[in-house]
Design a protein around this motif. Structure first.
Motif, PDB file in Angstrom:
ATOM      1  N   ALA A 121       0.819  -1.212   0.000  1.00 21.14           N
ATOM      2  CA  ALA A 121       0.000   0.000   0.000  1.00 21.14           C
ATOM      3  C   ALA A 121       0.855   1.264   0.000  1.00 21.14           C
ATOM      4  O   ALA A 121       0.434   2.313  -0.480  1.00 21.14           O
ATOM      5  CB  ALA A 121      -0.935  -0.001   1.204  1.00 21.14           C
ATOM      6  N   LEU A 122       2.077   1.172   0.537  1.00 20.03           N
ATOM      7  CA  LEU A 122       2.969   2.333   0.527  1.00 20.03           C
ATOM      8  C   LEU A 122       3.361   2.732  -0.893  1.00 20.03           C
ATOM      9  O   LEU A 122       3.630   3.894  -1.174  1.00 20.03           O
ATOM     10  CB  LEU A 122       4.242   2.039   1.323  1.00 20.03           C
ATOM     11  N   VAL A 123       3.398   1.752  -1.803  1.00 17.66           N
ATOM     12  CA  VAL A 123       3.839   2.004  -3.178  1.00 17.66           C
ATOM     13  C   VAL A 123       2.681   2.407  -4.075  1.00 17.66           C
ATOM     14  O   VAL A 123       2.757   3.376  -4.826  1.00 17.66           O
ATOM     15  CB  VAL A 123       4.537   0.756  -3.755  1.00 17.66           C
ATOM     16  N   SER A 124       1.598   1.640  -4.011  1.00 15.46           N
ATOM     17  CA  SER A 124       0.488   1.860  -4.949  1.00 15.46           C
ATOM     18  C   SER A 124      -0.685   2.608  -4.357  1.00 15.46           C
ATOM     19  O   SER A 124      -1.577   3.038  -5.086  1.00 15.46           O
ATOM     20  CB  SER A 124      -0.007   0.511  -5.471  1.00 15.46           C
ATOM     21  N   GLY A 125      -0.713   2.739  -3.024  1.00 18.02           N
ATOM     22  CA  GLY A 125      -1.849   3.385  -2.386  1.00 18.02           C
ATOM     23  C   GLY A 125      -2.972   2.415  -2.064  1.00 18.02           C
ATOM     24  O   GLY A 125      -3.958   2.791  -1.439  1.00 18.02           O
ATOM     25  N   VAL A 126      -2.838   1.159  -2.516  1.00 17.75           N
ATOM     26  CA  VAL A 126      -3.866   0.143  -2.288  1.00 17.75           C
ATOM     27  C   VAL A 126      -3.201  -1.122  -1.774  1.00 17.75           C
ATOM     28  O   VAL A 126      -2.190  -1.556  -2.320  1.00 17.75           O
ATOM     29  CB  VAL A 126      -4.628  -0.176  -3.595  1.00 17.75           C
ATOM     30  N   ALA A 127      -3.785  -1.734  -0.746  1.00 22.52           N
ATOM     31  CA  ALA A 127      -3.214  -2.961  -0.171  1.00 22.52           C
ATOM     32  C   ALA A 127      -3.685  -4.171  -0.970  1.00 22.52           C
ATOM     33  O   ALA A 127      -4.411  -5.027  -0.480  1.00 22.52           O
ATOM     34  CB  ALA A 127      -3.612  -3.093   1.296  1.00 22.52           C
ATOM     35  N   HIS A 128      -3.275  -4.245  -2.239  1.00 19.75           N
ATOM     36  CA  HIS A 128      -3.676  -5.387  -3.062  1.00 19.75           C
ATOM     37  C   HIS A 128      -2.624  -6.481  -2.975  1.00 19.75           C
ATOM     38  O   HIS A 128      -1.446  -6.229  -2.725  1.00 19.75           O
ATOM     39  CB  HIS A 128      -3.927  -4.966  -4.510  1.00 19.75           C
ATOM     40  N   ALA A 129      -3.039  -7.731  -3.230  1.00 19.83           N
ATOM     41  CA  ALA A 129      -2.177  -8.881  -2.943  1.00 19.83           C
ATOM     42  C   ALA A 129      -1.820  -9.688  -4.179  1.00 19.83           C
ATOM     43  O   ALA A 129      -1.315 -10.802  -4.057  1.00 19.83           O
ATOM     44  CB  ALA A 129      -2.870  -9.787  -1.930  1.00 19.83           C
ATOM     45  N   ASP A 130      -2.050  -9.152  -5.392  1.00 22.94           N
ATOM     46  CA  ASP A 130      -1.810  -9.964  -6.580  1.00 22.94           C
ATOM     47  C   ASP A 130      -0.329 -10.217  -6.827  1.00 22.94           C
ATOM     48  O   ASP A 130       0.024 -11.157  -7.554  1.00 22.94           O
ATOM     49  CB  ASP A 130      -2.475  -9.356  -7.818  1.00 22.94           C
ATOM     50  N   ASN A 131       0.565  -9.423  -6.245  1.00 23.62           N
ATOM     51  CA  ASN A 131       1.997  -9.708  -6.318  1.00 23.62           C
ATOM     52  C   ASN A 131       2.510 -10.450  -5.083  1.00 23.62           C
ATOM     53  O   ASN A 131       3.303 -11.395  -5.201  1.00 23.62           O
ATOM     54  CB  ASN A 131       2.813  -8.430  -6.493  1.00 23.62           C
ATOM     55  N   VAL A 132       2.094 -10.025  -3.893  1.00 25.87           N
ATOM     56  CA  VAL A 132       2.634 -10.656  -2.690  1.00 25.87           C
ATOM     57  C   VAL A 132       2.170 -12.097  -2.540  1.00 25.87           C
ATOM     58  O   VAL A 132       2.902 -12.939  -2.009  1.00 25.87           O
ATOM     59  CB  VAL A 132       2.306  -9.848  -1.408  1.00 25.87           C
TER      60      VAL A 132
END
Length: 292
Positions: A121-132
Motif C-alpha cells: 500500500a505504501l507504493v500503490s496506495g492500495v493494499a492489493h495482494a496480486d503480487n505478494v
C-alpha cells in the motif's frame, strides 16, 4: 538471523487485473533480519539508490510494524524497482517470512499475504495482494475477497525489462473508471481460459487467455516499443504476450524450446525502438524460500 529469498512476480497477466499473479524463478530479492529494539533498514543491489531506508517509507518497515517485530533488516535487491515485476512485493514477502520465523510468530503463508499487502500500500496506495500472494506461495495465484486459490503451474516464460520507468501510481491512473459490457464479457472469457490453461499447464490456452481490451492497451501506451516487442515475440513462438503488472516489463508465455528465440526477438525489438532492455528466460517458480 533469518534469511529469505523472495521471487519476482508478474501480476494481472492481461485478463486478470488485480486478481491473477505468478511467481518467477528469477530474479529475486534476498532479505536478512536480526532482532533489534527498533527497526532499521539497509538496501543494496539493483536500483537500491532509489529505495528509501526510512522504515516509515519502505514496504518492509510497514511489514515489521504490522507484525510488531522490530529488526535490523538488510535487503539485497535482485528485482529492479518500478519494473512491473513485483519489486516491492518481493521485499515485503521476504520480510514477512523472515520476521515470522525470527520471532516464532507461527503465521501461515496465507495469513502473511495480508501482512505483506500492507507494505504494498505504501507504493500503490492500495493494499492489493496480486503480487505478494505468488511471491509468498509460488505458482499461479487467484486473489479475491473470499481468499486465495493457488495452482502449481510450471510454464516457460520470458520477462523482458526495458530501461524505462513506469510508476505503479501512473499505471493505475490510466485504468478506465467505466467499461462496456462487451469488453467485460470478453475479459471474463479470457480470464477463465487462462485459469484453465494454468491448471492444465497448457501454454496455448494461457496465451489465448492473456488478451484483454480494458487495461493492457492503456498501459501498453506507456511503454515505448511495446507493439513491436509483442509482435516479435508472437512471431518467434510466444503463445501470449502482455504487460507485466504495471509495466514496463513485458511478459511472454512460450514453450521451453522457444524461450531463447523469444527472448532474443524481444530484446531486438526494443533495440529497434532505441530502448535498451534485458530478458529473463525463466518459468513459473516457487514462493519465498527460508534458509534455516
Amino acid at each position: 538471523m533469518q534469511t529469505v529469498r523472495a521471487p519476482a512476480t508478474s501480476a494481472n497477466l492481461g485478463s486478470g487485473f488485480d486478481v491473477f499473479g505468478l511467481a518467477l524463478e528469477s530474479p529475486a530479492d534476498v532479505v536478512r533480519v536480526e532482532r533489534a529494539a527498533e527497526t532499521t533498514i539497509t538496501v543494496t543491489g539493483v536500483g537500491s539508490t532509489y529505495i528509501p531506508e526510512d522504515p516509515k517509507s519502505n514496504t518492509v518497515g510497514a511489514v515489521a510494524d504490522a507484525l510488531d517485530a522490530p529488526a535490523r533488516i538488510h535487503i539485497d535487491k535482485g528485482v529492479r524497482p518500478s519494473s512491473g515485476l513485483g519489486s516491492s512485493a518481493a521485499s515485503a514477502a521476504g520480510a514477512a517470512v523472515a520476521l515470522n520465523a525470527l520471532y516464532d510468530l507461527e503465521y501461515t503463508r496465507e495469513e502473511l499475504v495480508s501482512v505483506a499487502a500492507e507494505g504494498e500500500a505504501l507504493v500503490s496506495g492500495v493494499a492489493h495482494a496480486d503480487n505478494v500472494a505468488p511471491s509468498l506461495l509460488g505458482g499461479f495465484t487467484i486473489v479475491t475477497d473470499e481468499g486465495i486459490t493457488q495452482v502449481d503451474a510450471s510454464l516457460s516464460l520470458v520477462a523482458c525489462l526495458p530501461e524505462i520507468v513506469v510508476s505503479t501510481r501512473d499505471a493505475r491512473g490510466v485504468v478506465p473508471s467505466s467499461v462496456s459490457l462487451a469488453d467485460v464479457t470478453e475479459t471474463v472469457g479470457n480470464a477463465a481460459t487462462l485459469a484453465v490453461g494454468m491448471a492444465r499447464d497448457d501454454p496455448a490456452l494461457v496465451g489465448q487467455g492473456m488478451d484483454d481490451p480494458i487495461v493492457t492497451p492503456r498501459r501498453a501506451d506507456l511503454i515505448d516499443g511495446y507493439d513491436g516487442v509483442r509482435t516479435a515475440a508472437l512471431e518467434t513462438g510466444a503463445t501470449g504476450v502482455t504487460v507485466s503488472g504495471a509495466g514496463p516489463a513485458v511478459l511472454a508465455v512460450c514453450r521451453a524450446d522457444d524461450r531463447r528465440a523469444v527472448a532474443g526477438a524481444m530484446i531486438d525489438a526494443f533495440d529497434e525502438a532505441d530502448v535498451e532492455s534485458r530478458a529473463y528466460q525463466t518459468r513459473i517458480g516457487s514462493g519465498a524460500i527460508l534458509y534455516e
